[in-house]
Scaffold this motif. Sequence first.
Motif, PDB file in Angstrom:
ATOM      1  N   GLN A 141       3.302  -7.256   0.430  1.00 10.28           N
ATOM      2  CA  GLN A 141       2.476  -7.824   1.650  1.00 10.28           C
ATOM      3  C   GLN A 141       1.508  -8.840   0.880  1.00 10.28           C
ATOM      4  O   GLN A 141       1.217 -10.030   1.489  1.00 10.28           O
ATOM      5  CB  GLN A 141       1.486  -6.829   1.934  1.00 10.28           C
ATOM      6  CG  GLN A 141       2.097  -5.813   3.037  1.00 10.28           C
ATOM      7  CD  GLN A 141       1.194  -4.727   3.425  1.00 10.28           C
ATOM      8  OE1 GLN A 141       0.756  -4.802   4.691  1.00 10.28           O
ATOM      9  NE2 GLN A 141       1.136  -3.666   2.656  1.00 10.28           N
ATOM     10  N   GLU A 142       0.992  -8.967  -0.340  1.00  7.76           N
ATOM     11  CA  GLU A 142       0.413  -9.682  -0.860  1.00  7.76           C
ATOM     12  C   GLU A 142       1.021 -11.174  -1.204  1.00  7.76           C
ATOM     13  O   GLU A 142       0.521 -12.177  -1.073  1.00  7.76           O
ATOM     14  CB  GLU A 142      -0.143  -8.976  -2.419  1.00  7.76           C
ATOM     15  CG  GLU A 142      -1.222  -9.943  -2.949  1.00  7.76           C
ATOM     16  CD  GLU A 142      -1.603  -9.055  -4.249  1.00  7.76           C
ATOM     17  OE1 GLU A 142      -2.304 -10.038  -5.233  1.00  7.76           O
ATOM     18  OE2 GLU A 142      -1.327  -8.346  -4.585  1.00  7.76           O
ATOM     19  N   ALA A 143       2.325 -10.967  -1.416  1.00 10.34           N
ATOM     20  CA  ALA A 143       3.333 -12.014  -1.626  1.00 10.34           C
ATOM     21  C   ALA A 143       3.197 -13.020  -0.319  1.00 10.34           C
ATOM     22  O   ALA A 143       3.420 -14.144  -0.421  1.00 10.34           O
ATOM     23  CB  ALA A 143       4.520 -11.811  -2.243  1.00 10.34           C
ATOM     24  N   LEU A 144       3.235 -12.179   0.798  1.00 11.97           N
ATOM     25  CA  LEU A 144       3.041 -12.954   2.050  1.00 11.97           C
ATOM     26  C   LEU A 144       1.862 -13.326   2.596  1.00 11.97           C
ATOM     27  O   LEU A 144       1.561 -13.760   3.828  1.00 11.97           O
ATOM     28  CB  LEU A 144       3.737 -11.978   2.803  1.00 11.97           C
ATOM     29  CG  LEU A 144       5.442 -11.546   2.802  1.00 11.97           C
ATOM     30  CD1 LEU A 144       5.922 -10.474   3.630  1.00 11.97           C
ATOM     31  CD2 LEU A 144       6.029 -12.881   3.258  1.00 11.97           C
ATOM     32  N   GLY A 145       0.893 -13.247   1.626  1.00 13.41           N
ATOM     33  CA  GLY A 145      -0.713 -13.305   2.248  1.00 13.41           C
ATOM     34  C   GLY A 145      -1.317 -12.414   3.062  1.00 13.41           C
ATOM     35  O   GLY A 145      -2.180 -12.765   3.305  1.00 13.41           O
ATOM     36  N   GLN A 146      -0.854 -11.223   3.066  1.00 11.27           N
ATOM     37  CA  GLN A 146      -1.203 -10.103   3.980  1.00 11.27           C
ATOM     38  C   GLN A 146      -2.000  -9.343   3.267  1.00 11.27           C
ATOM     39  O   GLN A 146      -1.903  -8.043   2.941  1.00 11.27           O
ATOM     40  CB  GLN A 146      -0.092  -9.323   4.597  1.00 11.27           C
ATOM     41  CG  GLN A 146       0.776 -10.174   5.438  1.00 11.27           C
ATOM     42  CD  GLN A 146       1.974  -9.477   5.791  1.00 11.27           C
ATOM     43  OE1 GLN A 146       2.129  -8.154   5.614  1.00 11.27           O
ATOM     44  NE2 GLN A 146       2.974 -10.075   6.599  1.00 11.27           N
ATOM     45  N   THR A 147      -3.320  -9.811   2.675  1.00  9.12           N
ATOM     46  CA  THR A 147      -4.112  -9.146   1.701  1.00  9.12           C
ATOM     47  C   THR A 147      -4.760  -7.776   2.299  1.00  9.12           C
ATOM     48  O   THR A 147      -4.987  -6.906   1.702  1.00  9.12           O
ATOM     49  CB  THR A 147      -5.000 -10.123   1.177  1.00  9.12           C
ATOM     50  OG1 THR A 147      -4.532 -11.386   0.764  1.00  9.12           O
ATOM     51  CG2 THR A 147      -5.827  -9.607   0.177  1.00  9.12           C
ATOM     52  N   GLU A 148      -5.187  -7.978   3.773  1.00 12.68           N
ATOM     53  CA  GLU A 148      -5.730  -6.739   4.015  1.00 12.68           C
ATOM     54  C   GLU A 148      -4.643  -5.587   4.016  1.00 12.68           C
ATOM     55  O   GLU A 148      -5.191  -4.420   3.665  1.00 12.68           O
ATOM     56  CB  GLU A 148      -6.140  -6.868   5.510  1.00 12.68           C
ATOM     57  CG  GLU A 148      -7.342  -7.950   5.782  1.00 12.68           C
ATOM     58  CD  GLU A 148      -8.313  -7.347   5.761  1.00 12.68           C
ATOM     59  OE1 GLU A 148      -8.736  -6.199   5.350  1.00 12.68           O
ATOM     60  OE2 GLU A 148      -9.622  -8.188   5.800  1.00 12.68           O
ATOM     61  N   GLY A 149      -3.532  -5.782   4.408  1.00  7.31           N
ATOM     62  CA  GLY A 149      -2.540  -4.518   4.398  1.00  7.31           C
ATOM     63  C   GLY A 149      -2.267  -4.205   2.846  1.00  7.31           C
ATOM     64  O   GLY A 149      -2.228  -2.947   2.814  1.00  7.31           O
ATOM     65  N   ALA A 150      -2.315  -5.054   1.966  1.00 10.69           N
ATOM     66  CA  ALA A 150      -1.965  -4.847   0.593  1.00 10.69           C
ATOM     67  C   ALA A 150      -3.127  -4.040   0.129  1.00 10.69           C
ATOM     68  O   ALA A 150      -3.072  -3.055  -0.630  1.00 10.69           O
ATOM     69  CB  ALA A 150      -2.035  -6.122   0.152  1.00 10.69           C
ATOM     70  N   ALA A 151      -4.191  -4.446   0.557  1.00  4.44           N
ATOM     71  CA  ALA A 151      -5.658  -3.564  -0.078  1.00  4.44           C
ATOM     72  C   ALA A 151      -5.469  -2.315   0.537  1.00  4.44           C
ATOM     73  O   ALA A 151      -5.735  -1.123  -0.193  1.00  4.44           O
ATOM     74  CB  ALA A 151      -6.660  -4.274   0.394  1.00  4.44           C
ATOM     75  N   ALA A 152      -4.976  -1.883   1.823  1.00  2.00           N
ATOM     76  CA  ALA A 152      -4.826  -0.774   2.334  1.00  2.00           C
ATOM     77  C   ALA A 152      -4.022   0.181   1.856  1.00  2.00           C
ATOM     78  O   ALA A 152      -4.051   1.398   1.198  1.00  2.00           O
ATOM     79  CB  ALA A 152      -4.443  -0.715   3.859  1.00  2.00           C
ATOM     80  N   ASP A 153      -2.677  -0.417   1.047  1.00  2.00           N
ATOM     81  CA  ASP A 153      -1.745   0.278   0.608  1.00  2.00           C
ATOM     82  C   ASP A 153      -2.254   0.454  -0.990  1.00  2.00           C
ATOM     83  O   ASP A 153      -2.058   1.571  -1.375  1.00  2.00           O
ATOM     84  CB  ASP A 153      -0.534  -0.282   0.528  1.00  2.00           C
ATOM     85  CG  ASP A 153       0.341  -0.080   1.864  1.00  2.00           C
ATOM     86  OD1 ASP A 153       0.427   1.132   2.055  1.00  2.00           O
ATOM     87  OD2 ASP A 153       1.119  -1.027   2.009  1.00  2.00           O
ATOM     88  N   TYR A 154      -2.794  -0.323  -1.556  1.00  2.00           N
ATOM     89  CA  TYR A 154      -3.179  -0.216  -2.980  1.00  2.00           C
ATOM     90  C   TYR A 154      -4.378   1.020  -3.068  1.00  2.00           C
ATOM     91  O   TYR A 154      -4.432   1.688  -3.638  1.00  2.00           O
ATOM     92  CB  TYR A 154      -3.968  -1.259  -3.528  1.00  2.00           C
ATOM     93  CG  TYR A 154      -3.116  -2.533  -3.687  1.00  2.00           C
ATOM     94  CD1 TYR A 154      -1.685  -2.292  -4.249  1.00  2.00           C
ATOM     95  CD2 TYR A 154      -3.501  -3.910  -3.651  1.00  2.00           C
ATOM     96  CE1 TYR A 154      -0.680  -3.330  -4.620  1.00  2.00           C
ATOM     97  CE2 TYR A 154      -2.604  -4.810  -3.917  1.00  2.00           C
ATOM     98  CZ  TYR A 154      -0.995  -4.630  -4.375  1.00  2.00           C
ATOM     99  OH  TYR A 154      -0.301  -5.614  -4.513  1.00  2.00           O
ATOM    100  N   GLN A 155      -5.259   1.060  -1.916  1.00  2.00           N
ATOM    101  CA  GLN A 155      -6.244   2.049  -1.742  1.00  2.00           C
ATOM    102  C   GLN A 155      -5.451   3.353  -1.512  1.00  2.00           C
ATOM    103  O   GLN A 155      -6.056   4.268  -2.296  1.00  2.00           O
ATOM    104  CB  GLN A 155      -7.241   1.871  -0.649  1.00  2.00           C
ATOM    105  CG  GLN A 155      -8.236   2.914  -0.441  1.00  2.00           C
ATOM    106  CD  GLN A 155      -9.215   2.730  -1.559  1.00  2.00           C
ATOM    107  OE1 GLN A 155      -9.738   1.933  -2.038  1.00  2.00           O
ATOM    108  NE2 GLN A 155      -9.744   4.046  -1.878  1.00  2.00           N
TER     109      GLN A 155
END
Length: 235
Positions: A141-155
Amino acid sequence: MSASFRVPFRLAVLCLSSSAVAVLGACSSGSKAPEEPEFDHGLKKPIVRKLRAELKETPCDKPKAQEHAQLLMTTGDLKGVTKASDDYAAAGCGSNIVLLQLSYTANARLEQKEGALKAATALVEAQPTNASYRVWRGLSQEALGQTEGAAADYQKAFELQPDQRPILNALLKAYETLNRPCDALAAYQRYVQAKPTEANKSDVKEAMQVLASKTTCPVDAAPVDAGASEAATAP
């Protein structure tokens, strides 16, 4: 008509004539994309062909499908790996963790971001409590610029394994991009709770002090869930 358009325009007109086709010889074929050459599997080629033939008869043979994809990976046939995983899913064979792992790796190496995200999502859905798959999807998601979704998964991955510094680092990077210092500070606090030996390390102490000095977050703030934080700050 400008000079830059004359040649292709004349060729298009000539290609409408059957006699011109006979003369040019390449009008009809020129409109088709060239076929991609078959991947050279070297000495493994006979085994690859054998497995492919067998999988045509029994596409849902799980061990054989995995052996086939793993063999393709060892030969460097990354596109073949992704196709093998897609074919297995298209045949309605259900979830295959090994194939999805290989597909994610192959797509990531090919920089096929959407494909990597698709494979990582399937892995998360199959095993939602696996922290590694959460990180993989976060990276996709981060690679696609979807930082909100990436943060949720990292959390979520961090909640599952709060003592893992690589997961913390990925989460902190996402929070920095999203300008969420309170969540970053809470993540640090959760990390040192899970791994007390890190609390006295200079880099950790300094980072926490910097975050605390720049925010009004309480020092003993509880870890903040990525989704809940966004809901709380939404107008």
